[in-house]
Design an enzyme around this catalytic site. Sequence first.
Site, PDB file in Angstrom:
ATOM      1  N   SER A 227     -52.387 123.463  11.474  1.00 49.35           N
ATOM      2  CA  SER A 227     -52.134 122.135  12.029  1.00 49.35           C
ATOM      3  C   SER A 227     -51.283 122.277  13.296  1.00 49.35           C
ATOM      4  CB  SER A 227     -51.470 121.239  10.977  1.00 49.35           C
ATOM      5  OG  SER A 227     -51.493 119.895  11.388  1.00 49.35           O
TER       6      SER A 227
ATOM      7  N   ASP B 194     -62.071 118.074   7.310  1.00 51.60           N
ATOM      8  CA  ASP B 194     -60.725 117.751   7.788  1.00 51.60           C
ATOM      9  C   ASP B 194     -60.730 116.419   8.533  1.00 51.60           C
ATOM     10  OD1 ASP B 194     -58.179 117.672   8.884  1.00 51.60           O
ATOM     11  OD2 ASP B 194     -58.194 119.773   9.498  1.00 51.60           O
TER      12      ASP B 194
ATOM     13  N   HIS C 212     -57.600 118.909   5.262  1.00 54.42           N
ATOM     14  CA  HIS C 212     -56.349 119.297   5.923  1.00 54.42           C
ATOM     15  C   HIS C 212     -55.341 119.739   4.859  1.00 54.42           C
ATOM     16  CE1 HIS C 212     -54.395 119.480   9.811  1.00 54.42           C
ATOM     17  NE2 HIS C 212     -53.276 119.051   9.253  1.00 54.42           N
TER      18      HIS C 212
END
Length: 538
Positions: free
Chosen positions: A198, A430, A468
């Site tokens: 991320s 994601d 994610h």
Amino acid sequence: MKLWHLMMASAVFLSSAGISAAQAMPTPEEAHCMAVRGMLIPPDKIGEPARRAVVYSADLVKGDEAAGGGFCKVLGSVEPIDPKAPNINFQINLPLTWNDKIIQYGGGGYDGTLIEAVKNVSFGSDAVKTPLQRGYVTFGSDSGHQSPSSLDGKFLLNDEALANFGGLQIKKTHDVTMAVVESYYGRKPQKSYIQGNSQGGHESLIAIQRWPADYDGAIVTHPANPFSALQLSGNYLAKAFYKNGAYLSPAKVELLNVAVTKACDKLDGVEDGLISNTAACDATFKVEDLRCASGKDEGNSCLSDAQIAVLKTINTPYKSPVRLEDGIDGFPRWPIFQGGDLYGLWSFGSSPDLTNPPTPFANFGLAVLADPLIRYAIVRDPKFDTMTFDPTKYAKRVAQVSRLIDANSADLSAFEKRGGKMLLMHGTIDFAISPYNTISYYERVVKTMGAENVHGFMRFYLVPGFGHGSGKFIAAWDQLTALENWTEKGKAPENLVVSDAGKDGDGRTRPMCEYPSYPRYKDGATDPSKAENFECAK
């Protein structure tokens, strides 16, 4: 000499306190660690502007967390030039048995929390040792500000804090660590790595683009890059989502994803809850099949015309009216029709009413993520309503922020020429950072450098069903060993396997397929829980 004086001073103090040296005298290992306390790193040892760095504590931690049965935990700060800017707090872990390698850990969200760097690499397998247990020096920082939440962007009002978050903290923390390591061990590291997911993936890209000479390898997972384009896209989609009855309730999200799974799950040869053949899914699933007969919202069993329209908007690349760093002009589409992980923070929200600022979980996740950058870094007004944001009115500032914060360069030749290696991974569902964004970046690198050259130093993998950090397949793999073998032994990654670490995954495995291939179930196979029964197909 410093160690001897420290031990003698300790003995005198203990004697005056009535404690025998045998009872409480620090061991040589403890004294060696304590000697790091108070270390000052001058600005000429730090590659980006800073007043200095200070080590304010160093304590020996015993246990099996590190090679050799313990590590010296070093805490300190890089002090800013601007007295109003916050420090960069860092933690450096020095194992008793060092393998002559270091690895830097990235953060998450808008950072603001000290990365302790004692756990495994992002989505590393629990079946293998952590870097610290392998003998690595590990280190991380809070990126140059301290926040109660990784979604808090107030620090962006300060120019130096913004620049640190935009990447300078990476270099400053790296250089301070190099100074501490050389002082503690009496030698420099032989290999230097960086890893993160991320924001941490974004930081890893910044590192190898801006300071390629500092790193031998990088593990980059669903990178939040280009950060400015990501947030402009989220703001644009939020505006579309909160008008004309376009909001989709959690029940309608479930309706959508159930229909997508029913249409696309079997396209990879087996119905296992995972959509692996995303290209075929694009051609198979038709959102119009979920349309309410009247075109109006008739409840949770169908979608209105307004809801279908906003879903199609999410499935369409965003074109920015403002040019960003390195010529980036927008942000790719999202996996909305491929099983997008629209749950938790990344969801469409539990409420059709948008607050100012947007509320996590209650509001559209991309609006929540976009708000801090626009509110504090671009507009710089804490009371601003970001749903009124017009990028063209702030074009100059958007460009400035993009220059500070993005890592858009597709030319990684400096990193490649020094022998650097990179593992890039993203999950197909994601919904915090679109996998199509990472695909776009990879394809730009290939176009810039040539497919053969890129394959010589980079591998890019897509993991079906992985979101994610959540989703239907929670990726866990031994990427650090793969990177070590490639960087240090010249053995390129082959036949890598990823496990499902989710509570319902029961350890099922899949092959790590290089983009653009996907795991396809072999004809005649009888066990979809094992990677050996899949082949990477295009």
